[in-house]
Every structure is written in C-alpha cells, then in structure tokens.
Enzyme design. Structure first.
Site, PDB file in Angstrom:
ATOM      1  N   SER A  80      -2.851  35.409  24.856  1.00 60.40           N
ATOM      2  CA  SER A  80      -1.766  35.799  23.949  1.00 60.40           C
ATOM      3  C   SER A  80      -2.135  36.956  23.021  1.00 60.40           C
ATOM      4  O   SER A  80      -2.505  38.036  23.477  1.00 60.40           O
ATOM      5  CB  SER A  80      -1.355  34.553  23.178  1.00 60.40           C
ATOM      6  OG  SER A  80      -0.297  34.798  22.324  1.00 60.40           O
TER       7      SER A  80
ATOM      8  N   ASP B 231       5.438  36.525  24.331  1.00 60.35           N
ATOM      9  CA  ASP B 231       6.238  35.354  23.970  1.00 60.35           C
ATOM     10  C   ASP B 231       6.575  35.339  22.479  1.00 60.35           C
ATOM     11  O   ASP B 231       7.154  34.382  21.978  1.00 60.35           O
ATOM     12  CB  ASP B 231       5.581  34.033  24.414  1.00 60.35           C
ATOM     13  CG  ASP B 231       4.239  33.785  23.763  1.00 60.35           C
ATOM     14  OD1 ASP B 231       3.755  34.662  23.015  1.00 60.35           O
ATOM     15  OD2 ASP B 231       3.657  32.713  24.006  1.00 60.35           O
TER      16      ASP B 231
ATOM     17  N   GLU C 288       9.114  30.008  14.935  1.00 59.35           N
ATOM     18  CA  GLU C 288       8.017  30.053  13.986  1.00 59.35           C
ATOM     19  C   GLU C 288       8.126  31.401  13.266  1.00 59.35           C
ATOM     20  O   GLU C 288       8.624  32.373  13.839  1.00 59.35           O
ATOM     21  CB  GLU C 288       6.673  29.969  14.709  1.00 59.35           C
ATOM     22  CG  GLU C 288       6.397  28.591  15.287  1.00 59.35           C
ATOM     23  CD  GLU C 288       4.950  28.444  15.766  1.00 59.35           C
ATOM     24  OE1 GLU C 288       4.285  27.518  15.311  1.00 59.35           O
ATOM     25  OE2 GLU C 288       4.499  29.260  16.583  1.00 59.35           O
TER      26      GLU C 288
ATOM     27  N   GLY D  85      -5.463  25.283  14.635  1.00 61.66           N
ATOM     28  CA  GLY D  85      -5.606  24.696  15.967  1.00 61.66           C
ATOM     29  C   GLY D  85      -6.223  25.679  16.949  1.00 61.66           C
ATOM     30  O   GLY D  85      -6.454  25.337  18.106  1.00 61.66           O
TER      31      GLY D  85
HETATM   32  C1  16G Z   1      -0.666  29.038  19.009  1.00 61.68           C
HETATM   33  C2  16G Z   1       0.735  28.514  19.172  1.00 61.68           C
HETATM   34  C3  16G Z   1       1.618  29.032  18.078  1.00 61.68           C
HETATM   35  C4  16G Z   1       1.050  28.683  16.733  1.00 61.68           C
HETATM   36  C5  16G Z   1      -0.380  29.134  16.623  1.00 61.68           C
HETATM   37  C6  16G Z   1      -0.994  28.548  15.383  1.00 61.68           C
HETATM   38  C7  16G Z   1       1.926  28.067  21.229  1.00 61.68           C
HETATM   39  C8  16G Z   1       2.446  28.643  22.518  1.00 61.68           C
HETATM   40  N1  16G Z   1       1.295  28.928  20.450  1.00 61.68           N
HETATM   41  O1  16G Z   1      -0.709  30.414  19.164  1.00 61.68           O
HETATM   42  O2  16G Z   1       2.877  28.431  18.238  1.00 61.68           O
HETATM   43  O3  16G Z   1       1.788  29.276  15.706  1.00 61.68           O
HETATM   44  O4  16G Z   1      -1.122  28.660  17.739  1.00 61.68           O
HETATM   45  O5  16G Z   1      -2.330  28.880  15.321  1.00 61.68           O
HETATM   46  O6  16G Z   1       2.074  26.893  20.944  1.00 61.68           O
HETATM   47  P1  16G Z   1      -3.280  28.227  14.252  1.00 61.68           P
HETATM   48  O7  16G Z   1      -3.289  26.740  14.514  1.00 61.68           O
HETATM   49  O8  16G Z   1      -4.587  28.881  14.467  1.00 61.68           O
HETATM   50  O9  16G Z   1      -2.698  28.524  12.913  1.00 61.68           O
HETATM   51 ZN    ZN Z   2       1.765  34.895  22.838  1.00 57.98          ZN
END
Ligand code: 16G
Ligand code: ZN
EC number: 5.4.2.3
Length: 599
Positions: free
Chosen positions: A64, A280, A370, A499
């Site tokens: 991504s 995306d 988001e 995450g």
């Molecule tokens: C991932 C997630 C996105 C989320 C981001 C948070 C998907 C397809 N992508 O990129 O939705 O905003 O993680 O990242 O689910 P973080 O937990 O590092 O803040």
């Molecule tokens: Zn992406």
C-alpha cells in the site's frame, strides 16, 4: 494433501528462523526480503480457504502506502471482503511456524477449520508495481500449485480491482465481468450515465490532476482514461516513470504532512487528488488564491457523498436508512456537521477497514470512510432491489433520482475503498450539485489537529475501549489524558497502539493549531512516562531542518522549562515554534523573531 511435496517446496522458500510476523490490520507487511516464505505459505492457506468456502479466494501482493522496499500480502474472502478474523489467526500461525513444523501446522489448520480436502480450489492473484512484487507473487503461485489449487494471475492490479475480481467470480458475473475491461466498462458506463443528468454539464471543461504516488494507480488510470474521456479529463502526475513509489507523494504523504505532493504542478483553485500506492485511498486538495493549501480528506468525502445520497432519498420519498461510519480519527467538525446539520447518524469503529465495513453493512445505505481516504458505500441487497424497482416505476423527478441512485450503485466499488471509483463518484457529485472544490471544502471547517508517534517497549501494554477513544491500561493514562484535554477548548485526544508499526499513535484536536500541537505533545509525554517509553522522551515535531514546533507542554506537566532536552533551542516567547540552531548554543532566554517559512 501431499505433505512431502509441501515440505520439499517449502525448503525453497525457507523461513528465516526466529522471524515472527503478525497478520495485521491489512495482512502481513514488512521489508520485502523477509517475505518469501510468507508468500509461499499464504498460497497454501488460500487453497485451504478456497476449499473451505467452496469459492474463489484472492491474494494481493502489496504494501500500500508503505515505502518501496517494503511489501506485504493479504487474502481476500469470497465476497471481496477482508479475510475472516479466525483465518487471520491461522495465517499468523502458518507464517510463524518454523520450517520443520510447517506441514503439521498446515494440517492442523485444515482439521480445525473443517476443510474438505477433496474440494477444488481456485485462487486469483494480483500485485502492485514494487520491484519485489513479481517474484513474491511467483512464490504465492508455488504455494497454490503445490496443493494442486488452480489459479489465475491477473498480474498488475490495484488492490480494489482484485477485490472486485473476487466478488465477480463468486457471484457468477452478477456484480460485473471479472476482467479489467469489465471493471472499466462497468464504472465508466455508470459515470457517463450519472453525469448525463447534470443540468449544467458541458459548459465547463472538467479536468482533474491526479497524483498517482508512482504506483499502480497510474497504470490503471491510464488504461481507463479513454473510457471516461468524454466526461472527465485526468492529468496524471507521479506516474512512476521517474520517482520512487510513495516517496514524498501519494495520499498518505499528503494527508499526514498536510501539504501537496512533490512532482505536482498546482495552480490556484484547481482540483487535485492523490491516490496511495495500491490505489485504495484518495484525498483531494487545492491551493487557494493566496497559495494556501487546503486538504479535503476522507471525512469530507464521506460528507459530500452521504449528503448527495440523502438528497436523492428525500427526492424519491423513500425511507431507506442511511448511516455514516467513521473512526476516532474523524475530525470532530465532520462528525458534528453530519449529525447536527445533515441529521445523519454517525457511528465510530476501531481503525481498519474491516471494522468500518462490518458496521456499514448494518444499514440500507452505509457510507464509511477513514480520514486517511479509504472508504466506500455499501447498499444492502434489499435497498438495491428497491432502488432498481423505483427506477422503473416512478416518474419524472423521482424517477431521475432513483436512476441516479442506481448509477451510484454501479459506480461505487462496494467490495473495498477504491481510489478510482471514489474519484469518479466525487467528480459526478460535484458536477451534479454544481459545486466547486472550494464550495465543497467550505461545508465545514476542520478543527486543527496533530498526530504523533511514541516509541514504547511493548505497545500492547496499551489497551483501549469505546472504539479506541478511551485507554483501559496502563492505569492512570486515561486520567492523565482527561486532565490535559480539559486545558484546551474544543479539544479531544486519544492514543492507540498502531496495527502496522511498532509504535503508539497519539491524536489531538483543539481550537487552534498551536493548541492541538501542544496537547498532542503533552499526551505523548504522558504515554512515554506511563506506558514504558524507550529512547529519548518525545521530541518536538520537526517542521524542517533546524525548526521544531513547540508549546511549553513542560509547564502543563509541571516540568521546568527550558528543559535540558532543548538546550540548543532558541525560544520565542508566546510563539509556538523553536528554531534549533544546528551548531547549538542559542540563548533560550532571548526571544528571536519568528522566521518566515515555518514549513
Ligand atoms: C491499514 C488499514 C487502514 C488503517 C491503517 C491504520 C486496511 C486495508 N488498511 O493501512 O484502514 O487506517 O492500517 O494503521 O485495513 P495504524 O494501525 O498503523 O494506525
Ligand atoms: Zn492502500
């Protein structure tokens, strides 16, 4: 299952011993060189999942918005959705099994998940433009074939295109044709139909500048360009011919730095947008006549789209329920606007598309976005049927509104957030409502906000509740945040373990940028102190070389200021910026005039 063959092939994709990875928010993600075994094993797992669901399963090789050197993999479930949580656990177990244990773990999964092994399996594969992606997708294919699964390799695809293909294949073509051409035709037809309804179309040259993050979005938008050329002309920047993927460009860069991407030529009041590396996510922006940058993020996209949909529902007089789903990162102004002005119910879920998607399925029409620009609209089957019926039965204006809704259903990619599809929906809504980008931006004013990261020894010591808006552990942290928040107007702050990175994220919002910065720094320090911070205490945010943003949060926390951490800083009283003098030695007690160009 021929476990000897599995063992033999696995040796060619051997796991570096001791390496532990987690199927995170969006699959596995790390440096590309650590992923070969994961890819092979996800090929194996996809075959089991396909047998168990008796459906086609997707595998996407991408990281991504992350740097070009990274890569990742995620599985796509039968309806184009993210992998079910119980299978995320299987994925993590399989990826982390040491080489000699792997066949046994694979067998355990097939028993636990009651997989009927004699069932056929079919897997579709897509990949982004990273240099490592082709080889890694070959490892996926090795995994699929060793378990005698069949597959179709689509090669280069955006992530949402792969989701689309999976859904098409599992609904016997009802959702669309499972080819790139099918995708382009479906979207462009809906876009052209929709924009035909505009009363004032044609008098304006519709053009849009698109920053493609040097990623797959550029290739695919190029392929699609001529399908939509009559309704919209797109000018592509960062198309991958020169720059590095996601480097100083793309949706994530623009959103987190709140500034234009490099490589984009912007004139005032021109509509511009950025995709992320796998297309995306999308955010919009423009420069005003004074050259100020204005970001239009996922929250404003959700607002635009949901208000349009609500107006259409009012027009046809149908009481289908509509709900908007956000995360804690949604700007407070957007939530207030949606609830108080538009009277649309708003719900908050944990971060990560799967949580928003799940919640949005509860409504006839569920709009989720988001703030980072990932989002889409979901229509329940019942709502879809009703809208189609109304488009046939109603008359005049009502019929027109129902037809528009029907076209939106076809234009939006309901399987996942899709930069291309979202872009076309947004462009169509702007045309139909006769809105300029400035008018759209003026719907409400974002509250100033700041995001920071804090490094701690173990980020899992932080647990949260209430859709990540409240901290449960470690004790005392939520109380500290509450006390800090009380000191500012219109303020809000929360912290959560990331995450996708080994850090804790801090978010703060307040009535001014200075206060948002100040609150974010104060909360970071509280996290550092109460949740086992490692290394240096949170540094001030670097604006550009030699220049740091600061508000004396030491005072808030009862610490002396100047602190020893900033003994090279020159501080301008009352002005929340510190200019650090590279050689050191500035006199902290002597105010200096704020410099121009604060970034
Ligand atoms: C991932 C997630 C996105 C989320 C981001 C948070 C998907 C397809 N992508 O990129 O939705 O905003 O993680 O990242 O689910 P973080 O937990 O590092 O803040
Ligand atoms: Zn992406």
């Amino acid at each position: 299952m021929d476990l000897d063959a599995v063992k033999e092939h696995s040796a060619l994709h051997a796991k570096p011993s001791g390496l532990v990875l987690q199927y995170g928010t969006a699959g596995f993600r790390t440096k590309a060189e650590h992923l070969d075994h994961v890819m092979f094993r996800m090929g194996l797992l996809a075959v089991l999942r396909s047998k168990q669901t008796k459906s086609t399963i997707g595998i996407m090789v991408t990281a991504s918005h992350n740097p070009e050197e990274d890569n990742g993999v995620k599985l796509v479930d039968p309806l184009g959705e993210m992998l079910a949580p119980s299978w995320e656990e299987h994925a993590t177990c399989l990826a982390n099994a040491e080489e000699q244990d792997m066949p046994r773990v694979l067998l355990d999964i097939s028993v636990k998940a009651a997989v009927s092994l004699q069932q056929d399996a079919f897997v579709v594969i897509g990949r982004d433009t990273r240099p490592s992606s082709e080889k890694l997708s070959q490892s996926v294919i090795d995994g699929v074939t060793v378990l005698k699964g069949q597959f179709h390799d689509y090669g280069l695809l955006t992530t949402p295109q792969l989701h689309y293909m999976v859904y098409c294949r599992n609904t016997g073509g009802q959702y669309g044709k499972a080819t790139l051409e099918g995708y382009y035709e479906k979207l462009s037809k809906a876009f052209m139909e929709l924009t035909k309804q505009a009363s004032c179309s044609g008098d304006e040259n519709r053009s849009l500048k698109v920053d493609c993050a040097n990623g797959i979005g550029a290739l695919k938008l190029r392929e699609m360009e001529h399908y939509i050329a009559q309704g919209l002309s797109v000018q592509l920047f960062n198309d991958g011919t020169k720059g590095k993927l996601n480097h100083l460009c793309g949706a994530d860069f623009v959103k987190s730095h709140q500034k234009p991407p490099h490589g984009m030529e912007m004139k005032s009041n021109e509509r511009c947008c950025s995709f992320d590396g796998d297309a995306d996510r999308i955010v919009y922006y423009y420069l005003d006549v004074d050259g100020h940058f204005h970001l239009i993020d996922g929250d404003k996209i959700a607002t635009l789209i949901s208000s349009f949909l609500k107006e259409l529902l009012l027009e046809i007089g149908e009481s289908l329920n509509i709900g908007v789903v956000q995360t804690a990162y949604a700007n407070g102004s957007s939530t207030r606007y949606l609830e108080e002005v538009m009277k649309v119910p708003v719900y908050c879920t944990k971060t990560g598309v799967k949580h928003l998607h799940h919640k949005a399925q509860e409504f006839d029409i569920g709009v989720y976005f988001e703030a980072n620009g990932h989002g889409t609209v979901l229509f329940s089957k019942a709502a879809e049927t009703k809208i189609k019926q109304l488009a046939r039965e109603l008359e005049d204006k009502k019929r027109k509104a129902a037809k528009m809704l029907e076209n939106v259903i076809d234009l939006i990619n309901q399987t996942a957030g899709d930069a291309v599809s979202d872009m076309l929906v947004i462009e169509a809504v702007l045309i139909l409502k006769g809105l300029t980008v400035q008018q759209w931006d003026a719907l409400y004013r974002d509250l100033p906000n700041r995001q920071l990261k804090v490094k701690v020894a173990d980020r899992q010591v932080i647990s949260t509740t209430d859709a990540e808006r409240q901290v449960v552990t470690p004790p005392g942290l939520q109380e500290a945040i509450n006390d800090l928040v009380k000191k500012y107007k219109l303020s809000r702050a929360f912290v959560r373990p990331s995450g996708t990175e080994d850090i804790v994220r801090v978010y703060a919002e307040a009535d001014s940028q200075e206060n948002a910065d100040s609150l974010a720094h104060a909360v970071s320090l509280a996290v550092f102190q109460l949740a086992g911070g490692v290394g240096e205490a949170p540094q001030l945010e670097k604006i550009h070389e030699g220049c740091w943003k600061i508000k004396p949060y030491y005072q808030l926390l009862g610490m002396p200021f100047p602190s020893p951490l900033h003994n090279h800083a020159r501080y301008f009283a009352g002005f929340p910026t510190v200019h650090m003098n590279g050689e050191g030695g500035g006199d902290l007690t002597q105010p200096v005039l704020p410099q121009q160009n604060l970034g």
